[in-house]
Motif scaffolding. Structure first.
Motif, PDB file in Angstrom:
ATOM      1  N   LEU A  89       0.831  -1.200   0.011  1.00  0.00           N
ATOM      2  CA  LEU A  89      -0.031  -0.016  -0.116  1.00  0.00           C
ATOM      3  C   LEU A  89       1.116   1.242  -0.046  1.00  0.00           C
ATOM      4  O   LEU A  89       1.065   1.792   1.087  1.00  0.00           O
ATOM      5  CB  LEU A  89      -0.891   0.067   1.258  1.00  0.00           C
ATOM      6  N   PRO A  90       1.357   1.780  -1.166  1.00  0.00           N
ATOM      7  CA  PRO A  90       2.085   3.005  -1.254  1.00  0.00           C
ATOM      8  C   PRO A  90       1.266   3.995  -1.107  1.00  0.00           C
ATOM      9  O   PRO A  90       0.647   4.535  -1.990  1.00  0.00           O
ATOM     10  CB  PRO A  90       2.748   2.977  -2.546  1.00  0.00           C
ATOM     11  N   ARG A  91       1.120   4.603  -0.093  1.00  0.00           N
ATOM     12  CA  ARG A  91      -0.146   5.706   0.178  1.00  0.00           C
ATOM     13  C   ARG A  91      -0.201   6.762  -0.618  1.00  0.00           C
ATOM     14  O   ARG A  91      -0.999   7.690  -0.811  1.00  0.00           O
ATOM     15  CB  ARG A  91      -0.279   6.099   1.747  1.00  0.00           C
ATOM     16  N   GLU A  92       1.004   7.174  -1.235  1.00  0.00           N
ATOM     17  CA  GLU A  92       1.242   8.658  -1.858  1.00  0.00           C
ATOM     18  C   GLU A  92       0.653   8.198  -3.519  1.00  0.00           C
ATOM     19  O   GLU A  92       0.722   9.185  -4.290  1.00  0.00           O
ATOM     20  CB  GLU A  92       2.611   8.888  -2.168  1.00  0.00           C
ATOM     21  N   LEU A  93       0.688   7.041  -3.727  1.00  0.00           N
ATOM     22  CA  LEU A  93       0.192   6.629  -5.089  1.00  0.00           C
ATOM     23  C   LEU A  93      -1.212   6.012  -5.330  1.00  0.00           C
ATOM     24  O   LEU A  93      -1.910   6.011  -6.215  1.00  0.00           O
ATOM     25  CB  LEU A  93       0.978   5.359  -5.544  1.00  0.00           C
ATOM     26  N   VAL A  94      -1.787   5.530  -4.189  1.00  0.00           N
ATOM     27  CA  VAL A  94      -3.117   4.669  -4.246  1.00  0.00           C
ATOM     28  C   VAL A  94      -4.093   5.514  -3.182  1.00  0.00           C
ATOM     29  O   VAL A  94      -3.666   5.978  -2.127  1.00  0.00           O
ATOM     30  CB  VAL A  94      -3.264   3.186  -4.189  1.00  0.00           C
ATOM     31  N   VAL A  95      -5.285   4.966  -3.482  1.00  0.00           N
ATOM     32  CA  VAL A  95      -6.493   5.456  -2.381  1.00  0.00           C
ATOM     33  C   VAL A  95      -7.475   4.333  -2.188  1.00  0.00           C
ATOM     34  O   VAL A  95      -7.646   3.587  -3.265  1.00  0.00           O
ATOM     35  CB  VAL A  95      -7.065   6.677  -2.858  1.00  0.00           C
ATOM     36  N   ARG A 154     -11.813  -1.555   0.485  1.00  0.00           N
ATOM     37  CA  ARG A 154     -11.124  -2.804   0.226  1.00  0.00           C
ATOM     38  C   ARG A 154     -10.127  -2.307  -0.891  1.00  0.00           C
ATOM     39  O   ARG A 154      -8.807  -2.361  -0.624  1.00  0.00           O
ATOM     40  CB  ARG A 154     -11.978  -3.884   0.363  1.00  0.00           C
ATOM     41  N   THR A 155     -10.640  -1.994  -1.951  1.00  0.00           N
ATOM     42  CA  THR A 155     -10.013  -2.150  -3.469  1.00  0.00           C
ATOM     43  C   THR A 155      -9.145  -0.838  -3.298  1.00  0.00           C
ATOM     44  O   THR A 155      -9.489   0.385  -2.894  1.00  0.00           O
ATOM     45  CB  THR A 155     -11.027  -2.093  -4.600  1.00  0.00           C
ATOM     46  N   LEU A 156      -7.906  -1.008  -3.980  1.00  0.00           N
ATOM     47  CA  LEU A 156      -7.087   0.219  -4.072  1.00  0.00           C
ATOM     48  C   LEU A 156      -7.203   0.702  -5.542  1.00  0.00           C
ATOM     49  O   LEU A 156      -7.146   0.059  -6.428  1.00  0.00           O
ATOM     50  CB  LEU A 156      -5.548  -0.150  -3.490  1.00  0.00           C
ATOM     51  N   HIS A 157      -7.171   2.085  -5.709  1.00  0.00           N
ATOM     52  CA  HIS A 157      -7.017   2.785  -6.887  1.00  0.00           C
ATOM     53  C   HIS A 157      -5.934   3.796  -7.038  1.00  0.00           C
ATOM     54  O   HIS A 157      -5.817   4.495  -6.014  1.00  0.00           O
ATOM     55  CB  HIS A 157      -8.396   3.398  -7.144  1.00  0.00           C
ATOM     56  N   PRO A 158      -4.989   3.717  -8.034  1.00  0.00           N
ATOM     57  CA  PRO A 158      -4.106   4.726  -8.323  1.00  0.00           C
ATOM     58  C   PRO A 158      -4.709   5.985  -8.597  1.00  0.00           C
ATOM     59  O   PRO A 158      -5.632   6.186  -8.942  1.00  0.00           O
ATOM     60  CB  PRO A 158      -3.344   4.259  -9.382  1.00  0.00           C
ATOM     61  N   HIS A 159      -3.907   7.105  -7.962  1.00  0.00           N
ATOM     62  CA  HIS A 159      -4.501   8.483  -8.176  1.00  0.00           C
ATOM     63  C   HIS A 159      -4.678   8.752  -9.686  1.00  0.00           C
ATOM     64  O   HIS A 159      -5.364   9.658  -9.973  1.00  0.00           O
ATOM     65  CB  HIS A 159      -3.447   9.376  -7.460  1.00  0.00           C
ATOM     66  N   SER A 160      -3.692   8.521 -10.527  1.00  0.00           N
ATOM     67  CA  SER A 160      -3.475   8.967 -11.968  1.00  0.00           C
ATOM     68  C   SER A 160      -2.803   7.759 -13.011  1.00  0.00           C
ATOM     69  O   SER A 160      -2.150   6.751 -12.228  1.00  0.00           O
ATOM     70  CB  SER A 160      -2.629  10.176 -11.976  1.00  0.00           C
ATOM     71  N   THR A 161      -2.858   8.031 -14.077  1.00  0.00           N
ATOM     72  CA  THR A 161      -2.344   7.220 -15.073  1.00  0.00           C
ATOM     73  C   THR A 161      -0.644   7.044 -14.466  1.00  0.00           C
ATOM     74  O   THR A 161      -0.265   5.891 -14.805  1.00  0.00           O
ATOM     75  CB  THR A 161      -2.540   7.443 -16.255  1.00  0.00           C
ATOM     76  N   ASP A 162      -0.060   8.130 -14.520  1.00  0.00           N
ATOM     77  CA  ASP A 162       1.195   8.078 -14.270  1.00  0.00           C
ATOM     78  C   ASP A 162       1.600   7.226 -12.628  1.00  0.00           C
ATOM     79  O   ASP A 162       2.649   6.308 -12.678  1.00  0.00           O
ATOM     80  CB  ASP A 162       1.881   9.267 -13.944  1.00  0.00           C
ATOM     81  N   GLU A 163       0.532   7.447 -11.934  1.00  0.00           N
ATOM     82  CA  GLU A 163       1.278   6.717 -10.546  1.00  0.00           C
ATOM     83  C   GLU A 163       0.671   5.169 -10.737  1.00  0.00           C
ATOM     84  O   GLU A 163       1.163   4.600 -10.194  1.00  0.00           O
ATOM     85  CB  GLU A 163       0.260   7.510  -9.509  1.00  0.00           C
ATOM     86  N   ASN A 164      -0.387   5.033 -11.762  1.00  0.00           N
ATOM     87  CA  ASN A 164      -0.744   3.457 -11.773  1.00  0.00           C
ATOM     88  C   ASN A 164       0.294   2.765 -12.408  1.00  0.00           C
ATOM     89  O   ASN A 164       0.629   1.719 -11.872  1.00  0.00           O
ATOM     90  CB  ASN A 164      -1.857   3.503 -12.875  1.00  0.00           C
ATOM     91  N   ASP A 165       1.200   3.202 -13.348  1.00  0.00           N
ATOM     92  CA  ASP A 165       2.497   2.838 -13.742  1.00  0.00           C
ATOM     93  C   ASP A 165       3.275   2.450 -12.754  1.00  0.00           C
ATOM     94  O   ASP A 165       3.959   1.221 -12.535  1.00  0.00           O
ATOM     95  CB  ASP A 165       3.071   3.484 -14.814  1.00  0.00           C
TER      96      ASP A 165
END
Length: 527
Positions: free
Chosen positions: A81-87, A93-104
């Motif tokens: 859980l890299p908290r700077e990249l996901v929420v 329960r499910t984690l979602h990246p903040h943006s496309t760049d952060e998703n990569d």
């Protein structure tokens, strides 16, 4: 035992019925919970029920106590859980990246997290955390590990007087951790984030403590190297200077530095200065200023050398150097440091593992400083490849055990070792009977200035400069050497009362009185 999930306490997984807080552990389900944590009793992989958070959530992961419903046993589960990249999504329960760049970046880190899981699954050592299984769920991945009752080394140190441990106990506690680290390196990996928070003191059924090395945070290292800032992968005080470079070369010496920093923290009560501060102006206090034995202090200074090639070449070599200190360490009262420039304990997110170069690449690497300088004969002697001289590795009075020099060096007057100014016959050793006292020019070649000032291998009469390790001799070559004067066979031409010794406290050559007692190391060959 009632194993109905609703009846189990998420703090200890004992049956508590409807009682709150738990009568067994005192856990209160109504107490605030970290916002990024999964809800209590979340079921993972149709097998593991999530309980309380273990420790403090890090920047790259969170660890839970959990209940294995199949085995009916507690486990520890680490969630990537890299908290700077996901929420968390609305389902909590499910984690979602903040943006496309952060998703990569998140996906790249996830791959490394799973690679870490596979790595740990291959390691079988009592002092390395055991991984049971790993799986993907909720858009991320989970690592299932053994759960141990106990506390972290960081927590333990906080309970000790002056936030430090007795030297002998600290050395004994560190040796099993170093055994585990040797296994890590033998498998071709590095840990890269050894610190008190990542060493766990597990309670055994016999009332003793088993230290366990935790948290091989590969994902943290991988993301840090791809992101704009390296600050996320650095543990100040424990990270060597090479870790401050995005693509800096790292090796076993990197983990050795961190291990030495942990041991320094254990026996002094303070964290070493940050490596970047030491590079600007080294203010690392010798451990002796805190009451630590000279032997242990010298080994720590060597392992905390700023230059990688000045450190012990392997964990095994580091352990060997510490052995005499383990044997000699006694209970000592805390000493007051001569400087107030110390660091409080630091707390940072966990992580930091990566691949070492492959074995073939390791074999093809540049030889260590020891290997460049000396040839070890395995019999308590070695040859200095730069001079061709063969030296006894132990001082007179010490005994070669096969791995180190045991006992204390004896001090003798110059006339006792050079009767009438002549070489005497010494007992046979390693099959040779032509041992002799070295000349001053020969003895000076043993002076090793770990600071590199004026040079690593000093041949002048001046002392070493800068911040250097005492004794000023290569401890891997000459273990357990005392930081005192050693006699040479050379007297001055105009002073009948004097002879030339070398002080291995600072590498200085000065005229000594023949009636003084100094140590002796014998040599053969040359002349």
């Amino acid at each position: 035992m009632d194993t109905n999930p609703a009846a189990l306490c998420p703090g200890c997984f004992q049956s508590k019925g409807r009682a709150t807080p738990c009568p067994h552990c005192g856990f209160d389900e109504a107490a605030p919970r970290p916002v990024q944590a999964l809800p209590l009793r979340t079921l993972l992989h149709d097998q593991f029920m999530v309980g309380r958070v273990l420790g403090k959530p890090g920047g790259f992961g969170i660890t839970y106590l959990a209940w294995d419903q199949l085995l009916e046993a507690t486990v520890a589960i680490k969630e990537y859980l890299p908290r700077e990249l996901v929420v968390r999504a609305q389902d909590s329960r499910t984690l979602h990246p903040h943006s496309t760049d952060e998703n990569d970046l998140f996906r790249y880190g996830l791959e490394q997290f799973l690679a870490e899981a596979r790595t740990l699954a291959k390691l079988d050592h009592p002092n390395i955390v055991r991984v049971r299984q790993f799986f993907e769920a909720n858009g991320t991945a989970y690592l299932v590990m053994d759960y141990y009752q106990g506390c972290s080394l960081a927590e333990h140190l906080e309970t000790q007087p002056n936030s430090r441990m007795n030297e002998s106990k600290a050395l004994a506690l560190m040796q099993p951790i170093l055994d585990g680290l040797r296994t890590v390196h033998a498998k071709g990996f590095l840990h890269r984030d050894i610190k008190p928070q990542n060493i766990y003191l597990a309670e055994t059924d016999f009332g003793s403590v088993r230290p366990i090395l935790l948290d091989f945070g590969t994902a943290r290292q991988a993301i840090g190297e791809r992101s704009r800032s390296l600050s996320v992968i650095i543990s100040p005080g424990y990270a060597p200077f090479e870790q401050y470079h995005r693509k800096g070369q790292q090796a076993a010496a990197t983990d050795i530095y961190s291990s030495a920093a942990v041991l320094y923290r254990m026996v002094t009560g303070v964290v070493p200065p940050e490596a970047t501060e030491r590079m600007a102006g080294d203010e690392l206090l010798p451990a002796t200023e805190f009451g630590v034995s000279p032997q242990a202090s010298a080994v720590l200074a060597l392992a905390l050398a700023m230059k990688m090639d000045a450190r012990p070449e392997s964990v095994a070599a580091f352990q060997q150097m510490l052995q005499p200190s383990v044997a000699r360490a006694e209970d000592m009262p805390p000493a007051v440091p001569s400087s107030s420039k110390v660091r409080p304990e630091v707390r940072h997110p966990s992580g930091g593992a990566s691949l070492l170069p492959g074995e073939k690449q390791r074999q093809g690497a540049s030889p260590s400083l020891f290997e460049q300088r000396y040839q070890d004969h395995g019999d308590g002697t070695l040859t200095d490849l730069s001079t061709g001289l063969q030296w006894m590795r132990c001082s007179l009075g010490q005994k070669w055990t096969g791995t180190t020099c045991a006992g204390s060096a004896v001090k003798m007057t110059w006339d006792a070792i050079m009767p009438n100014g002549q070489q005497k016959t010494w007992p046979e050793f390693a099959g040779y009977s032509d041992w002799r006292v070295p000349t001053i020019d020969e003895l000076k070649t043993l002076v090793y200035c770990s600071s590199g000032q004026p040079d690593y291998w000093k041949v002048t009469n001046s002392a070493c400069k800068g911040h250097y390790v005492r004794p000023t001799i290569h401890l891997e070559a000459f273990p357990n050497t005392p930081s005192i004067c050693f006699w040479s066979a050379s007297p001055p031409t105009n002073y009948s009362y004097g002879a030339w010794p070398v002080s291995f406290n600072d590498g200085y050559v000065n005229l000594g009185n023949k009636s003084n007692g100094s140590a002796v190391r014998l040599v053969r060959g040359g002349q």
